[in-house]
Design an enzyme around this catalytic site. Sequence first.
Site, PDB file in Angstrom:
ATOM      1  N   GLU A   1      40.362  41.506  56.206  1.00 24.62           N
ATOM      2  CA  GLU A   1      40.494  42.912  55.827  1.00 24.62           C
ATOM      3  C   GLU A   1      39.222  43.499  55.221  1.00 24.62           C
ATOM      4  O   GLU A   1      38.958  44.691  55.371  1.00 24.62           O
ATOM      5  CB  GLU A   1      41.696  43.122  54.902  1.00 24.62           C
ATOM      6  CG  GLU A   1      41.644  42.422  53.569  1.00 24.62           C
ATOM      7  CD  GLU A   1      42.817  42.874  52.690  1.00 24.62           C
ATOM      8  OE1 GLU A   1      42.841  44.054  52.312  1.00 24.62           O
ATOM      9  OE2 GLU A   1      43.706  42.051  52.411  1.00 24.62           O
TER      10      GLU A   1
ATOM     11  N   SER B   1      47.532  49.045  47.302  1.00 25.62           N
ATOM     12  CA  SER B   1      48.568  48.600  46.361  1.00 25.62           C
ATOM     13  C   SER B   1      47.890  47.978  45.154  1.00 25.62           C
ATOM     14  O   SER B   1      48.216  48.246  44.012  1.00 25.62           O
ATOM     15  CB  SER B   1      49.458  47.557  47.017  1.00 25.62           C
ATOM     16  OG  SER B   1      49.915  48.020  48.257  1.00 25.62           O
TER      17      SER B   1
ATOM     18  N   SER C   1      40.477  46.137  45.288  1.00 20.83           N
ATOM     19  CA  SER C   1      39.394  45.183  45.521  1.00 20.83           C
ATOM     20  C   SER C   1      38.074  45.891  45.300  1.00 20.83           C
ATOM     21  O   SER C   1      37.905  47.035  45.713  1.00 20.83           O
ATOM     22  CB  SER C   1      39.428  44.666  46.967  1.00 20.83           C
ATOM     23  OG  SER C   1      40.293  43.573  47.068  1.00 20.83           O
TER      24      SER C   1
ATOM     25  N   ARG D   1      33.057  40.067  47.378  1.00 19.16           N
ATOM     26  CA  ARG D   1      34.119  40.672  46.589  1.00 19.16           C
ATOM     27  C   ARG D   1      33.820  40.335  45.137  1.00 19.16           C
ATOM     28  O   ARG D   1      33.823  39.170  44.756  1.00 19.16           O
ATOM     29  CB  ARG D   1      35.480  40.110  47.006  1.00 19.16           C
ATOM     30  CG  ARG D   1      36.649  40.754  46.298  1.00 19.16           C
ATOM     31  CD  ARG D   1      37.965  40.149  46.784  1.00 19.16           C
ATOM     32  NE  ARG D   1      39.127  40.841  46.252  1.00 19.16           N
ATOM     33  CZ  ARG D   1      39.719  40.549  45.087  1.00 19.16           C
ATOM     34  NH1 ARG D   1      39.221  39.600  44.330  1.00 19.16           N
ATOM     35  NH2 ARG D   1      40.789  41.211  44.686  1.00 19.16           N
TER      36      ARG D   1
END
Lengths: 790, 421
Positions: B200, B254, B257, B269
């Site tokens: 993703e 939701s 990141s 990340r």
Amino acid sequence: MAEFVRVDSSTSGHTMDKSITLPPDEIFRNLENAKRFAIDIGGSLTKLAYYSTVQHKVAKVRSFDHTTKEATGDNLYEISMQEEVTARLHFIKFENAYIETCLDFVKDHLVNTETKVIKATGGGAHKFKELIERKLGLKVDKEDEMTCLIKGCNFVLRNIPHEAFVYAKHADSEFRFQTTQPDIFPYLLVNIGSGVSIVKVESEDKFERIGGSSIGGGTFWGLGALLTKTKRFDELLQLASKGQHTSVDMLVKDIYGGSYGSLGLTGDLIASSFGKSATADKGETWEGPKFSKEDMAKSLLHMISNDIGQLACLYAKLHNLSRVYFGGFFIRGHPVTMHTITYSINFFTKGEVQALFLRHEGYLGAIGAFLKGAEEDNPNQYSWGENYAGSSGLMSVSPEMYPMQRARSGTFSFDMLEMDRLEGKLVNLPLLQDASSYIPDTVDLTEDAHAREYWLYCFEEALDGVVQRAVASQPDMPEAAERAEKFRQKYRHKLQTLRHQPFAYGSLTVRSLLDTREHCLNEFNFPDPYSKIKQRENDMALKYYQKAVKCLDELSWEERQYALVRGVLAGNVFDWGAKAVSDVLESDPEFGFEQAKRQLEERPWLVDSYDQWFERLKGPPHKCAMFFVDNSGVDIILGVMPFVRELLSRGTEVVLASNSGPALNDVTNGELQILTESIAAMDPVVQAGLREDRLTLVQSGSSSPCLDLSRLDKVLAMVVRERKTDLVIIEGMGRAIHTNYYAMLSCESLKMAVIKNSWLADRLGGKLFSVVFKYEVPATSQHSAALTPS
Amino acid sequence: MAFNGHQRDDESINEDETPTEQPQSNKEMPGCFSNDPNNEAAASAGRATSDRRTSYSTARQRSDSVKKTRPPFPWFGMDIGGTLVKLVYFEPKDITAEEEQEEVENLKSIRRYLTSNTAYGKTGIRDVHLELQDLTLCGRTGNLHFIRFPTHDLPAFLQMGRNKHFSSLHTTLCATGGGAYKFEADFRMMADLQLHKLDELDCLIRGVLYIDSVVSSGPSECYYFENPTDPDRCIQRPYTLENPYPLLLVNIGSGVSILAVYSENNYKRVTGTSLGGGTFLGLCCLLTGCSTFEEALEMASEGESTRVDKLVRDIYGGDYESFGNMMSKDKRESVSKEDLARATLVTITNNIGSITRMCALNENIERVVFVGNFLRVNTLSMKLLAYAMDYWSKGQLKALFLHHEGYFGAVGALLELLHPS
């Protein structure tokens, strides 16, 4: 108003309760001499601080003037009970509901104070200002909350050993106490009150609020109350501890079906807090789960703890800080929040930063406010010590004993911290190899359950004897028996507390058990139960001094060195502190020095580096030896002094370090001065030593049968430096085995003791009266003293 | 990253007095995608690949080579998140008569169904205002549609796919987001569809860079708020994402990141937080009884957070306590649903702002792009974030936003279909 926010219904938690009678013996002690008040009023708890003087009896020794016929009998010195005034800080914590009752009580018991103001801090200080001024007649002087908090934090970190701890829920001992660091700065303080403040502290007066967050204890409380209709903070925490957050939170596995492997995010991680409650009521076909109060509270707790932990880590990283302390009402002794914060910190820093908590976190504001008011007395020039007799210790971790519940049962619950001002400032022994990693105690009873059980039993067993001796030490005082009984109850209660909460006063050790007993004895005015015994033994031993020295002088040099060591060891058998020995001594007062020598283990000893020591003695003399001595009587007079005499003869300066105050039959600095003078009168070597200032006496700064080399009198440390001490001798079980057995020094050291406890002997692989003779030379330097430059 | 003759474009561009930034940004863009060749603005901004500048023969050549590797229609990209499924669909508008005849019936039916409706079932929605028209993708021109529906309605979507015999088209369905993994078996069993699963974050970055490069007509894809600290003068302004690196990319779905992006293929990340859009909606549902994001936002826009939050000094000093007033019984009773929704929104948003700012400082990055569906129709949060970045950094940190907020992952997935990396 919509139904969903109607949360509170019946009782309010903050109604004033005046029906409570305060226990005057236990709370607000020494009020009659109290001066300098400070108060910290938080959202639910009030912390009152005051400085007071405590008058208690001390046993003083005074040399008789032998030129006149003043002396009665054969006594060398007289013992007199004198009233001594010492300074003590009192801190009391109670629920805000009792503030009026408490203020009334203080007013009624306050006698002759010249105090005109009370320093105040905390969010509630403003709300109760009028009440305080009216009740106490003192002017409320507000101090900045953050300043007080930092001042208090610095104070406890500096003065209370084992103040900080790491919390590990699933470990054998939940609390892992940290040793006091020589330099407490810099550190990060994360205060989680209603909101969160993140403060970087660089020195005593330099700190900066570098960040914060609005998501804190208030969010937990406020949102929690809205979600669960539970209004009390403690109840919310209890709900949380019973809940399952996975029914409310959206986890990584709820999104991925498993873990998010490429990022190393495991399936159980929370992807979205409360993420499941969003979809719960949607769609006609999909019946969402019902959320229990417990589950929502748990989810909320995780959300807030994780968030705070994450921010703390980001700030710690940005400012390159590794020590992060957490405080505030959100933390305050609650295992649930300590656990979730610890978990969060571990997660976000991968273990690089440890979450640290403070035993007296709840008192920081009050301590700081007090210190602000006492600046003219310069309280930081002294060292302070936690008084184990007067302090409550850390709250229990068991939910059944939460303060809330005790308050509910109708009894007034409070928590106390008392700190004694010590003579002067305590510092590290400059000869410690690494002061930051030095741990005085050999065995941590908090972690060693078997050892803990034994020692708690041992101290409980010995209690009757201690009580008897305490009474016997004050034959002229008829109420001594009553006081001794109170002592018994107090100490027994402490032992019971420690059995259930070994972490109550930091790491539990034999030293802390001994110190607690001394504090309790002092509390009930038994300052020196052994004074008479010590006196008798000293007098007796002195009679044999010349004979003993003469015998030694007749030996060859080689024989003499061995005999001197055996003498110290045999002398050390005389110890009222050890149960095995006190039994023998009590049943057979004629137990003599020669018998003790025969009792000694033959070489090779349990720990035996005599050969190395002997080789060393053939070399050049030491520049200066620092001798931490142990017991009165035979030990000091017939064991230690001849040994000292030999060192002096070799050309080594000797410094005798003895206790500042009494502990068991240990020789005190006051007694030792008289004894040394008396010996000097018989012995030209000792006399020359004193005259030429090659033999000096210093006090250790301690009144414990054990020895903490990180808290020693400043003068002692100065003498160590000035005389370039290159040999440290530590004698006795308390100082060389229970403590300092593993202490690493930067100069040569000699640890000598006889194991007078069969359990301990067994533990160490020996038997009763096994000998420890541990001569160590630091790896880096041979012979020459390795004084670290200061 | 693959090339497809695009390097030659660079050369021709250089010969063509193009600003020097162009080749660099072109290199980073997948070459076979281009926007409307007639659009001047895009070319001059150097954001997009310009077919116009390429000689006809070169274009022709490439078109032929591309055709061979071009996947069959339909072209979808899908991002299955924790709350929402995001679907992008490319509708070819250059279908020749010959092609039309060859086209199978269910392909037509899918195209017609998706393009002639703006809502699907009870919960599926096409964001018409985001549609990108006259887009050239792999030599085909058409419109890119943006569709979303709740993840819990995925079974209905699969049922539809089954009913429309989607599997008979033998298409590869590129999907990203956690759902691509979680529902892979469902796709296979319920709709006989094989998913091509994609990471993703890879998709997100690819999507962001692509959309920013092709959007040029109308309002620019990227924008910011001018005067974020002054509510009266705070206005939205277009922003040109030139030399975007390094860049902090904050994706608020939701959960959240936070990525530090140094180039299209070099990113990490930094961290994430579970306090995201799901938390806002979840808490709002519990506190106010609402059931949709729109409802929650609507309430929030009418509420007043200071009745809920405990103001110690002032809200701008950051020294307030979220829900702090709710510790008091009286205040709990006098608060409205709208106030609660507002407080929830402000709390979540400010927290994201706070964590983002710390990450920016730790990573030494001055530009932050906020994306994700939490920001959809959520000007309140965007302004709060813009304010927070500006205020706390004393103007050093710039908060940027993108119009296609939550669709970048799905776009990235589509790009993977057309142009496997």
